[in-house]
Scaffold this active site. Structure first.
Site, PDB file in Angstrom:
ATOM      1  N   THR A 125       0.813  -1.212   0.000  1.00 15.14           N
ATOM      2  CA  THR A 125       0.000   0.000   0.000  1.00 15.14           C
ATOM      3  C   THR A 125       0.848   1.264   0.000  1.00 15.14           C
ATOM      4  O   THR A 125       1.805   1.383   0.770  1.00 15.14           O
ATOM      5  CB  THR A 125      -0.931   0.017   1.228  1.00 15.14           C
ATOM      6  OG1 THR A 125      -1.738  -1.164   1.222  1.00 15.14           O
ATOM      7  CG2 THR A 125      -1.837   1.242   1.199  1.00 15.14           C
ATOM      8  N   LYS A 148      -1.566  -1.075  -3.975  1.00 15.92           N
ATOM      9  CA  LYS A 148      -2.816  -0.374  -3.663  1.00 15.92           C
ATOM     10  C   LYS A 148      -2.479   1.084  -3.383  1.00 15.92           C
ATOM     11  O   LYS A 148      -1.560   1.375  -2.596  1.00 15.92           O
ATOM     12  CB  LYS A 148      -3.522  -0.984  -2.452  1.00 15.92           C
ATOM     13  CG  LYS A 148      -4.752  -0.179  -2.041  1.00 15.92           C
ATOM     14  CD  LYS A 148      -5.399  -0.722  -0.783  1.00 15.92           C
ATOM     15  CE  LYS A 148      -6.560  -1.584  -1.134  1.00 15.92           C
ATOM     16  NZ  LYS A 148      -7.407  -1.901   0.044  1.00 15.92           N
ATOM     17  N   LYS A 150      -3.903   4.558  -1.928  1.00 15.67           N
ATOM     18  CA  LYS A 150      -4.912   5.289  -1.172  1.00 15.67           C
ATOM     19  C   LYS A 150      -4.981   6.720  -1.717  1.00 15.67           C
ATOM     20  O   LYS A 150      -3.935   7.375  -1.879  1.00 15.67           O
ATOM     21  CB  LYS A 150      -4.560   5.320   0.313  1.00 15.67           C
ATOM     22  CG  LYS A 150      -4.555   3.943   0.982  1.00 15.67           C
ATOM     23  CD  LYS A 150      -5.955   3.401   1.184  1.00 15.67           C
ATOM     24  CE  LYS A 150      -5.952   2.157   2.063  1.00 15.67           C
ATOM     25  NZ  LYS A 150      -7.311   1.640   2.320  1.00 15.67           N
ATOM     26  N   ASP A 175      -7.976   3.051  -3.995  1.00 12.26           N
ATOM     27  CA  ASP A 175      -8.932   3.004  -2.888  1.00 12.26           C
ATOM     28  C   ASP A 175      -9.162   4.386  -2.291  1.00 12.26           C
ATOM     29  O   ASP A 175      -8.349   4.881  -1.513  1.00 12.26           O
ATOM     30  CB  ASP A 175      -8.420   2.054  -1.804  1.00 12.26           C
ATOM     31  CG  ASP A 175      -9.432   1.834  -0.690  1.00 12.26           C
ATOM     32  OD1 ASP A 175     -10.582   2.307  -0.820  1.00 12.26           O
ATOM     33  OD2 ASP A 175      -9.078   1.181   0.310  1.00 12.26           O
ATOM     34  N   GLU A 201     -11.756   0.551  -5.581  1.00 12.44           N
ATOM     35  CA  GLU A 201     -12.370   0.016  -4.373  1.00 12.44           C
ATOM     36  C   GLU A 201     -13.212   1.072  -3.656  1.00 12.44           C
ATOM     37  O   GLU A 201     -12.707   2.129  -3.283  1.00 12.44           O
ATOM     38  CB  GLU A 201     -11.268  -0.520  -3.446  1.00 12.44           C
ATOM     39  CG  GLU A 201     -11.778  -1.275  -2.241  1.00 12.44           C
ATOM     40  CD  GLU A 201     -10.639  -1.813  -1.391  1.00 12.44           C
ATOM     41  OE1 GLU A 201     -10.905  -2.218  -0.253  1.00 12.44           O
ATOM     42  OE2 GLU A 201      -9.476  -1.809  -1.858  1.00 12.44           O
ATOM     43  N   ASP A 224     -16.509  -2.537  -0.631  1.00 14.96           N
ATOM     44  CA  ASP A 224     -15.782  -2.817   0.609  1.00 14.96           C
ATOM     45  C   ASP A 224     -16.679  -2.517   1.802  1.00 14.96           C
ATOM     46  O   ASP A 224     -17.291  -3.408   2.384  1.00 14.96           O
ATOM     47  CB  ASP A 224     -14.489  -2.011   0.678  1.00 14.96           C
ATOM     48  CG  ASP A 224     -13.674  -2.319   1.934  1.00 14.96           C
ATOM     49  OD1 ASP A 224     -14.055  -3.238   2.689  1.00 14.96           O
ATOM     50  OD2 ASP A 224     -12.658  -1.654   2.181  1.00 14.96           O
ATOM     51  N   LYS A 246     -13.347  -9.254   4.077  1.00 17.55           N
ATOM     52  CA  LYS A 246     -12.465  -9.069   5.225  1.00 17.55           C
ATOM     53  C   LYS A 246     -13.043  -9.848   6.400  1.00 17.55           C
ATOM     54  O   LYS A 246     -14.233  -9.743   6.702  1.00 17.55           O
ATOM     55  CB  LYS A 246     -12.343  -7.595   5.596  1.00 17.55           C
ATOM     56  CG  LYS A 246     -11.619  -6.736   4.560  1.00 17.55           C
ATOM     57  CD  LYS A 246     -11.581  -5.277   4.995  1.00 17.55           C
ATOM     58  CE  LYS A 246     -10.852  -4.405   3.978  1.00 17.55           C
ATOM     59  NZ  LYS A 246     -10.918  -2.970   4.328  1.00 17.55           N
ATOM     60  N   ASP A 298      -1.453  -6.821   3.508  1.00 13.25           N
ATOM     61  CA  ASP A 298      -0.164  -6.288   3.961  1.00 13.25           C
ATOM     62  C   ASP A 298      -0.221  -5.628   5.334  1.00 13.25           C
ATOM     63  O   ASP A 298       0.708  -4.914   5.702  1.00 13.25           O
ATOM     64  CB  ASP A 298       0.412  -5.314   2.925  1.00 13.25           C
ATOM     65  CG  ASP A 298      -0.367  -4.002   2.827  1.00 13.25           C
ATOM     66  OD1 ASP A 298      -1.552  -3.983   3.231  1.00 13.25           O
ATOM     67  OD2 ASP A 298       0.192  -3.006   2.334  1.00 13.25           O
TER      68      ASP A 298
END
Length: 328
Positions: A125, A148, A150, A175, A201, A224, A246, A298
């Protein structure tokens, strides 16, 4: 020997701040559950998430409320009716899986009827920062197969472009953590294609996403925050193309496996993710990861010090924990 359950708050300092559109954290606060029976010990971890009305205190209180039932022998199926989906149920469920495997002299993989976990690609990330700082962070992990990113709503194109320029060979998950609105999402469509984003996401708030049912996105969109258990799939299937499973949202590996099967049956793509956590959260999630096109586990990479024997990352390839750590 009677079964006993204990729960405690553990805190893991991070090696650097973890900043997303919703805020920043410098430590992972988790609840660790230990269940003992006949000389065997099962462990599980849950990460309370304020976005879902959870805290360490709330989670410990939920666990205490069902302690007598668990100590009296309630199993994983009974647990589904005792607690809501969330961190408390996750920690207990995973501890019960671990305990069950050890009592049987087997492994969780064997109990599921699945192969043992193996090393796999898992996203690294890049958190929100200036584009320059995000480029520097991406350059340090440029050989990872999956990154990923953010982002927020202020400068998402610059943030994504900075990562792409620094790590041009990595596949990208973007995301916004519900930080965009419809206008931003519509304006970003061409940019997402240009920058070869593989998955977007939860770009908009889960409570304001009904319009996605008629929206034709240029890249697949993954639910999500909207999806917790299989009960949510009626809404999700009409609006999204992927679901992020998750364990802390589903309330354990048991419910997560049910969600994965139900989502696949509806033709939805699968991703698995995690909270910032120790390897005790990740070990059970590996049994969902093998079913997924995208893996984002991660959480322990962000810890200054993980639990001994946990998972290891090498350039975006995540290896399972040492034998005996969990589920074996």
């Amino acid at each position: 020997m009677p079964r006993s359950l204990s729960a405690q708050h553990d805190r893991f300092a991070l090696n650097r701040p973890f900043r997303i559109a919703r805020g920043v954290k410098t430590a992972a606060d988790v609840v660790t559950v230990t269940i003992m029976q006949d000389g065997h010990v099962g462990r599980g971890e849950g990460v309370p998430y304020p976005r879902y009305g959870e805290s360490i205190a709330v989670t410990l209180a939920e666990i205490a409320r069902v302690q007598d039932a668990i100590e009296a022998g309630a199993d994983r199926q009974a647990l589904l009716g005792l607690l809501r989906p969330g961190a408390a149920r996750n920690a207990i469920d995973c501890a019960l899986w671990d305990l069950e495997a050890k009592i049987a002299g087997s492994t969780v993989a064997a109990l599921i009827g699945a192969p043992a976990p193996v090393a796999l690609a898992s996203a690294l990330t890049v958190v929100i920062d200036t584009p320059e700082a995000m480029a520097q962070a991406a350059a340090a992990i440029a050989t990872a197969p999956l990154i990923k990113v953010k982002v927020d709503a202020d400068a998402p194109a610059a943030q994504i472009r900075a990562v792409v320029n620094a790590a041009p060979d990595a596949a990208l998950i973007v995301d916004p953590n519900e930080g965009w609105d419809r206008a931003v999402l519509e304006n970003m469509q061409d940019m997402l294609v240009e920058l070869r984003v593989a998955l977007l996401e939860q770009p908009v708030p889960s409570g304001a996403d009904a319009w996605l049912a008629g929206f034709k996105s240029a890249v697949p969109i993954c639910a999500d925050e909207l999806v917790h258990t299989a009960d949510d799939l009626d809404q999700v299937a009409a609006r999204y193309q992927y679901v992020n499973i998750k364990l802390d949202k589903a309330g354990g590996l048991t419910a997560a496996l049910d969600l994965a099967a139900a989502a696949s049956a509806r033709g939805l793509g699968l991703m698995t993710g995690c909270m910032v956590s120790s390897s005790l959260s990740i070990a059970p999630a590996l049994h969902v990861a093998r079913l997924c096109a995208f893996v984002d586990l991660d959480g322990p990479v962000w810890l200054a010090e993980d639990r001994p024997g946990g998972v290891t990352d090498a350039g975006g390839i995540l290896s399972p924990p040492s034998p005996g750590f969990w589920g074996s």
